[in-house]
Design a protein around this motif. Structure first.
Motif, PDB file in Angstrom:
ATOM      1  N   ARG A  71       0.832  -1.212   0.000  1.00  0.00           N
ATOM      2  CA  ARG A  71       0.000   0.000   0.000  1.00  0.00           C
ATOM      3  C   ARG A  71       0.859   1.251   0.000  1.00  0.00           C
ATOM      4  O   ARG A  71       0.594   2.205  -0.733  1.00  0.00           O
ATOM      5  N   GLU A  72       1.910   1.256   0.815  1.00  0.00           N
ATOM      6  CA  GLU A  72       2.755   2.448   0.930  1.00  0.00           C
ATOM      7  C   GLU A  72       3.548   2.707  -0.348  1.00  0.00           C
ATOM      8  O   GLU A  72       3.633   3.845  -0.815  1.00  0.00           O
ATOM      9  N   ILE A  73       4.108   1.670  -0.936  1.00  0.00           N
ATOM     10  CA  ILE A  73       4.928   1.888  -2.137  1.00  0.00           C
ATOM     11  C   ILE A  73       4.049   2.232  -3.337  1.00  0.00           C
ATOM     12  O   ILE A  73       4.426   3.043  -4.174  1.00  0.00           O
ATOM     13  N   LEU A  74       2.843   1.648  -3.407  1.00  0.00           N
ATOM     14  CA  LEU A  74       1.906   2.006  -4.473  1.00  0.00           C
ATOM     15  C   LEU A  74       1.465   3.459  -4.323  1.00  0.00           C
ATOM     16  O   LEU A  74       1.457   4.213  -5.306  1.00  0.00           O
ATOM     17  N   ALA A  75       1.136   3.870  -3.119  1.00  0.00           N
ATOM     18  CA  ALA A  75       0.733   5.267  -2.880  1.00  0.00           C
ATOM     19  C   ALA A  75       1.859   6.232  -3.239  1.00  0.00           C
ATOM     20  O   ALA A  75       1.619   7.291  -3.829  1.00  0.00           O
ATOM     21  N   ALA A  76       3.091   5.866  -2.897  1.00  0.00           N
ATOM     22  CA  ALA A  76       4.227   6.735  -3.213  1.00  0.00           C
ATOM     23  C   ALA A  76       4.414   6.855  -4.729  1.00  0.00           C
ATOM     24  O   ALA A  76       4.652   7.951  -5.244  1.00  0.00           O
TER      25      ALA A  76
ATOM     26  N   ASN B 109       0.126  -8.627  -7.737  1.00  0.00           N
ATOM     27  CA  ASN B 109       0.813  -9.624  -6.918  1.00  0.00           C
ATOM     28  C   ASN B 109       1.753 -10.470  -7.769  1.00  0.00           C
ATOM     29  O   ASN B 109       2.791 -10.929  -7.283  1.00  0.00           O
ATOM     30  N   GLN B 110       1.401 -10.686  -9.039  1.00  0.00           N
ATOM     31  CA  GLN B 110       2.276 -11.450  -9.932  1.00  0.00           C
ATOM     32  C   GLN B 110       3.599 -10.714 -10.137  1.00  0.00           C
ATOM     33  O   GLN B 110       4.668 -11.321 -10.073  1.00  0.00           O
ATOM     34  N   LEU B 111       3.532  -9.414 -10.382  1.00  0.00           N
ATOM     35  CA  LEU B 111       4.761  -8.631 -10.523  1.00  0.00           C
ATOM     36  C   LEU B 111       5.529  -8.598  -9.205  1.00  0.00           C
ATOM     37  O   LEU B 111       6.766  -8.633  -9.192  1.00  0.00           O
ATOM     38  N   ALA B 112       4.827  -8.510  -8.085  1.00  0.00           N
ATOM     39  CA  ALA B 112       5.481  -8.505  -6.774  1.00  0.00           C
ATOM     40  C   ALA B 112       6.224  -9.815  -6.540  1.00  0.00           C
ATOM     41  O   ALA B 112       7.347  -9.819  -6.011  1.00  0.00           O
TER      42      ALA B 112
ATOM     43  N   VAL C 192       2.245  -2.229 -11.207  1.00  0.00           N
ATOM     44  CA  VAL C 192       3.519  -2.305 -10.508  1.00  0.00           C
ATOM     45  C   VAL C 192       3.429  -3.395  -9.453  1.00  0.00           C
ATOM     46  O   VAL C 192       2.361  -3.661  -8.900  1.00  0.00           O
ATOM     47  N   GLY C 193       4.551  -4.021  -9.192  1.00  0.00           N
ATOM     48  CA  GLY C 193       4.686  -4.959  -8.088  1.00  0.00           C
ATOM     49  C   GLY C 193       6.093  -4.834  -7.555  1.00  0.00           C
ATOM     50  O   GLY C 193       7.053  -4.773  -8.334  1.00  0.00           O
ATOM     51  N   CYS C 194       6.238  -4.765  -6.243  1.00  0.00           N
ATOM     52  CA  CYS C 194       7.539  -4.512  -5.621  1.00  0.00           C
ATOM     53  C   CYS C 194       7.797  -5.502  -4.503  1.00  0.00           C
ATOM     54  O   CYS C 194       6.866  -6.085  -3.943  1.00  0.00           O
TER      55      CYS C 194
ATOM     56  N   VAL D  81      13.199  -4.211  -5.254  1.00  0.00           N
ATOM     57  CA  VAL D  81      12.954  -4.365  -6.686  1.00  0.00           C
ATOM     58  C   VAL D  81      11.499  -4.016  -6.953  1.00  0.00           C
ATOM     59  O   VAL D  81      10.601  -4.503  -6.261  1.00  0.00           O
ATOM     60  N   CYS D  82      11.270  -3.186  -7.949  1.00  0.00           N
ATOM     61  CA  CYS D  82       9.918  -2.923  -8.454  1.00  0.00           C
ATOM     62  C   CYS D  82       9.910  -3.277  -9.935  1.00  0.00           C
ATOM     63  O   CYS D  82      10.838  -2.919 -10.666  1.00  0.00           O
ATOM     64  N   ASN D  83       8.864  -3.975 -10.352  1.00  0.00           N
ATOM     65  CA  ASN D  83       8.671  -4.297 -11.768  1.00  0.00           C
ATOM     66  C   ASN D  83       7.414  -3.613 -12.273  1.00  0.00           C
ATOM     67  O   ASN D  83       6.438  -3.467 -11.530  1.00  0.00           O
ATOM     68  N   TYR D  84       7.456  -3.193 -13.549  1.00  0.00           N
ATOM     69  CA  TYR D  84       6.419  -2.365 -14.156  1.00  0.00           C
ATOM     70  C   TYR D  84       5.926  -3.002 -15.452  1.00  0.00           C
ATOM     71  O   TYR D  84       6.723  -3.474 -16.255  1.00  0.00           O
ATOM     72  N   ASP D  85       4.599  -2.941 -15.654  1.00  0.00           N
ATOM     73  CA  ASP D  85       3.998  -3.501 -16.851  1.00  0.00           C
ATOM     74  C   ASP D  85       2.934  -2.560 -17.381  1.00  0.00           C
ATOM     75  O   ASP D  85       2.058  -2.163 -16.615  1.00  0.00           O
ATOM     76  N   PRO D  86       2.984  -2.216 -18.662  1.00  0.00           N
ATOM     77  CA  PRO D  86       4.085  -2.444 -19.585  1.00  0.00           C
ATOM     78  C   PRO D  86       5.312  -1.629 -19.176  1.00  0.00           C
ATOM     79  O   PRO D  86       5.190  -0.627 -18.466  1.00  0.00           O
TER      80      PRO D  86
END
Length: 147
Positions: free
Chosen positions: A16-21, A38-41, A118-120, A132-137
């Protein structure tokens, strides 16, 4: 290319915190908010664990997602601090020329217009922490503006 991960409910305080940021940074330049995956996380967690176990600090290659990395030695960081460090690169990015005076790729990936998910993850030992954070696309295509 991998199948696009579905957005999912944000299940942890860190998520929640990293998504909000991330979304606060995107809002400053008029970009739509990201949704959590959650898949990216899980994908990010695999890589964070690998980097911690091997002592390495490098991007996964090849992979189908955008990626931001952050590490610290001797302490712990909060999700907001990690995103703030990446977002601080905005001072070196010039939108008019689409140029960068130094390092800007972490910032431009956060605000990349076509990125939707995003998933981190974080992995840590007592003396080292890797985020690590991954981004799609993915973003950061040479010659293209982030937004």
């Amino acid at each position: 290319m991998a199948a696009s991960p579905a957005p999912t409910a944000v299940s942890s305080p860190m998520a929640r915190e990293i998504l909000a940021a991330h979304n606060a940074v995107r809002a400053r330049v008029g970009q739509k908010p990201l949704v959590w995956s959650n898949q990216l996380a899980s994908y990010a967690q695999e890589w964070a664990d690998h980097l911690l176990a091997t002592g390495a600090f490098q991007h996964r290659s090849p992979h189908p997602y955008g990626e931001n990395l952050f590490e610290t030695d001797g302490g712990r960081s909060t999700p907001a601090e990690v995103v703030r460090a990446w977002a601080s690169e905005s001072k070196d990015y010039d939108y008019r020329s689409n140029g960068c005076r130094s390092v800007c790729g972490h910032y431009t990936q956060i605000v990349w217009a076509s990125t939707r998910k995003v998933g981190c993850a974080v992995a840590h030992l007592s003396w080292r922490e890797v985020w690590v954070c991954n981004y799609d696309p993915p973003g950061n295509f040479v010659g293209q503006r982030p937004y």
